[in-house]
Design an enzyme around this catalytic site. Structure first.
Site, mmCIF file in Angstrom:
data_model
loop_
_atom_site.group_PDB
_atom_site.id
_atom_site.type_symbol
_atom_site.label_atom_id
_atom_site.label_comp_id
_atom_site.label_asym_id
_atom_site.label_seq_id
_atom_site.Cartn_x
_atom_site.Cartn_y
_atom_site.Cartn_z
ATOM 1 C CE LYS A 91 30.613 35.188 39.330
ATOM 2 N NZ LYS A 91 30.248 36.623 39.423
ATOM 3 N NE ARG A 108 32.423 35.885 33.100
ATOM 4 C CZ ARG A 108 32.940 35.947 34.327
ATOM 5 N NH1 ARG A 108 33.480 34.914 34.903
ATOM 6 N NH2 ARG A 108 32.897 37.074 34.969
ATOM 7 N NE ARG A 127 35.572 42.763 44.005
ATOM 8 C CZ ARG A 127 35.165 41.969 43.014
ATOM 9 N NH1 ARG A 127 34.647 40.784 43.282
ATOM 10 N NH2 ARG A 127 35.246 42.374 41.763
ATOM 11 N NE ARG A 141 38.311 41.633 40.169
ATOM 12 C CZ ARG A 141 37.355 40.734 39.969
ATOM 13 N NH1 ARG A 141 37.127 39.791 40.868
ATOM 14 N NH2 ARG A 141 36.632 40.754 38.870
ATOM 15 N NE ARG A 162 33.770 42.983 36.267
ATOM 16 C CZ ARG A 162 34.005 43.360 37.528
ATOM 17 N NH1 ARG A 162 34.424 44.588 37.801
ATOM 18 N NH2 ARG A 162 33.819 42.511 38.508
HETATM 19 P P1 AP5 Z 1 32.352 38.711 45.402
HETATM 20 O O1 AP5 Z 1 32.120 37.490 46.198
HETATM 21 O O2 AP5 Z 1 33.765 39.154 45.168
HETATM 22 O O3 AP5 Z 1 31.518 38.674 44.032
HETATM 23 P P2 AP5 Z 1 31.758 37.892 42.661
HETATM 24 O O4 AP5 Z 1 30.427 37.427 42.193
HETATM 25 O O5 AP5 Z 1 32.847 36.892 42.823
HETATM 26 O O6 AP5 Z 1 32.212 39.100 41.753
HETATM 27 P P3 AP5 Z 1 33.366 39.204 40.655
HETATM 28 O O7 AP5 Z 1 33.552 40.686 40.386
HETATM 29 O O8 AP5 Z 1 34.573 38.436 41.049
HETATM 30 O O9 AP5 Z 1 32.685 38.543 39.420
HETATM 31 P P4 AP5 Z 1 33.058 38.706 37.944
HETATM 32 O O10 AP5 Z 1 32.252 37.644 37.300
HETATM 33 O O11 AP5 Z 1 32.859 40.062 37.409
HETATM 34 O O12 AP5 Z 1 34.662 38.545 37.912
HETATM 35 P P5 AP5 Z 1 35.624 37.327 37.634
HETATM 36 O O13 AP5 Z 1 36.782 37.467 38.513
HETATM 37 O O14 AP5 Z 1 34.859 36.063 37.625
HETATM 38 O O15 AP5 Z 1 31.552 39.898 46.147
HETATM 39 C C1 AP5 Z 1 31.599 41.243 45.671
HETATM 40 C C2 AP5 Z 1 31.653 42.209 46.857
HETATM 41 O O16 AP5 Z 1 30.420 42.130 47.568
HETATM 42 C C3 AP5 Z 1 32.752 41.885 47.891
HETATM 43 O O17 AP5 Z 1 33.245 43.087 48.407
HETATM 44 C C4 AP5 Z 1 32.008 41.095 48.989
HETATM 45 O O18 AP5 Z 1 32.606 41.238 50.265
HETATM 46 C C5 AP5 Z 1 30.623 41.731 48.927
HETATM 47 N N1 AP5 Z 1 29.531 40.804 49.262
HETATM 48 C C6 AP5 Z 1 29.424 39.484 48.930
HETATM 49 N N2 AP5 Z 1 28.271 38.956 49.377
HETATM 50 C C7 AP5 Z 1 27.621 39.974 50.005
HETATM 51 C C8 AP5 Z 1 26.351 40.070 50.685
HETATM 52 N N3 AP5 Z 1 25.520 39.008 50.793
HETATM 53 N N4 AP5 Z 1 25.998 41.272 51.191
HETATM 54 C C9 AP5 Z 1 26.819 42.360 51.067
HETATM 55 N N5 AP5 Z 1 28.031 42.335 50.461
HETATM 56 C C10 AP5 Z 1 28.419 41.151 49.927
HETATM 57 O O19 AP5 Z 1 36.081 37.620 36.125
HETATM 58 C C11 AP5 Z 1 36.914 38.730 35.825
HETATM 59 C C12 AP5 Z 1 37.210 38.768 34.329
HETATM 60 O O20 AP5 Z 1 37.927 37.564 33.936
HETATM 61 C C13 AP5 Z 1 35.985 38.789 33.399
HETATM 62 O O21 AP5 Z 1 35.489 40.117 33.233
HETATM 63 C C14 AP5 Z 1 36.578 38.195 32.107
HETATM 64 O O22 AP5 Z 1 37.346 39.171 31.420
HETATM 65 C C15 AP5 Z 1 37.524 37.127 32.639
HETATM 66 N N6 AP5 Z 1 36.854 35.816 32.770
HETATM 67 C C16 AP5 Z 1 36.584 35.139 33.932
HETATM 68 N N7 AP5 Z 1 35.959 33.979 33.679
HETATM 69 C C17 AP5 Z 1 35.824 33.881 32.336
HETATM 70 C C18 AP5 Z 1 35.249 32.922 31.467
HETATM 71 N N8 AP5 Z 1 34.658 31.810 31.945
HETATM 72 N N9 AP5 Z 1 35.291 33.163 30.125
HETATM 73 C C19 AP5 Z 1 35.887 34.269 29.637
HETATM 74 N N10 AP5 Z 1 36.440 35.246 30.409
HETATM 75 C C20 AP5 Z 1 36.420 35.049 31.750
HETATM 76 MG MG MG Z 2 34.807 36.660 42.020
#
Ligand code: AP5
Ligand code: MG
Length: 219
Positions: free
Chosen positions: A13, A88, A123, A156, A167
């Protein structure tokens, strides 16, 4: 127009959201990034969200909704924005529709859990500018240093095996029901995330180009 990027942790994402911003100019709003900034700054909001984030659970809906509401009222969101990691769950989606009734396009980046685990373990992110790297497919020129700003690359806190599993569990239980929710609203598109970053992006661009030309023809 609002673009919602749905997808499991590690599905891409953030990566695809940045590519959308570069090509189309819509700002990317990542609730995860915003919450991590609050934690680093030691704000009351950060203090409350910290424990949930460390465990891989969701932060409280009201906190996140208020944060998003404030952010989307800023000037740069006037023509559209990309939401990464929000909504979410169904209550967050319903609240979002109340706050801003703009047209929405929902894109799920679909990825199997096994691929997620592999990607997240490799990552690294820049501690200064947030640029996303991967030790397998997007390697920095100098180990541990951000190509873009020279900042330090870190892992992270929630990218460890136990928290990744939690997660994923939370995603399947609470976020995945949004697929059916948005399918019923007729705004849902699924893209296979298990491909190169560029191929995934091409699929997303097709959806966005169609949506944008539809919007233009309606105006
Ligand atoms: P990346 O692009 O970083 O993936 P991502 O989908 O952004 O993954 P996240 O871990 O950030 O998602 P998440 O939902 O768990 O965390 P968030 O920060 O939103 O890519 C991942 C890796 O793959 C990278 O190394 C990249 O280079 C690689 N990659 C990408 N595309 C690729 C491809 N095509 N091929 C190969 N490799 C590739 O949330 C964190 C925490 O915040 C949550 O757990 C929760 O506690 C809180 N939170 C966030 N939003 C909310 C909400 N709306 N409500 C309540 N709590 C929330
Ligand atoms: Mg992310």
């Amino acid at each position: 127009m609002r673009i919602i990027l749905l997808g499991a942790p590690g599905s891409g994402k953030g990566t695809q959201g940045d590519m959308i911003t570069t090509k189309y100019g819509f700002p990317r709003i990542s609730t995860g990034d915003l919450l991590r900034e609050e934690v680093v700054a030691g704000t009351p909001l950060g203090e409350i969200a910290k424990t949930a984030m460390e465990r891989g659970e969701l932060a409280k809906d009201e906190l996140v909704i208020e944060m998003v509401d404030k952010r989307i009222q800023q000037d740069d969101c006037r023509d559209g924005y990309v939401l990464d990691g929000f909504p979410r769950n169904i209550p967050q989606a319903q609240k979002l529709e109340e706050i801003d009734r703009t047209r929405e396009v929902v894109i799920e980046i679909f990825l199997e859990d096994a691929v997620v685990v592999k990607r997240l373990s490799a990552r690294r992110i820049c501690s200064s500018c947030g640029m996303i790297y991967n030790l397998l497919v997007k390697v920095p020129e100098r180990m541990g240093v951000c190509d873009s700003c020279g900042g330090k690359l870190v892992q992270r806190d929630d990218d460890n095996p136990e928290v990744i599993q939690e997660r994923l569990h939370v995603y399947h239980g609470q976020t995945e029901p949004l697929v059916e929710y948005y399918r019923r609203n007729g705004v849902f598109h699924r893209i296979d995330g298990d491909d190169t970053m560029q191929s995934v992006f091409e699929g997303i661009c097709q959806v966005l180009d169609d949506a944008l030309s539809e919007t233009e023809s309606q105006n």
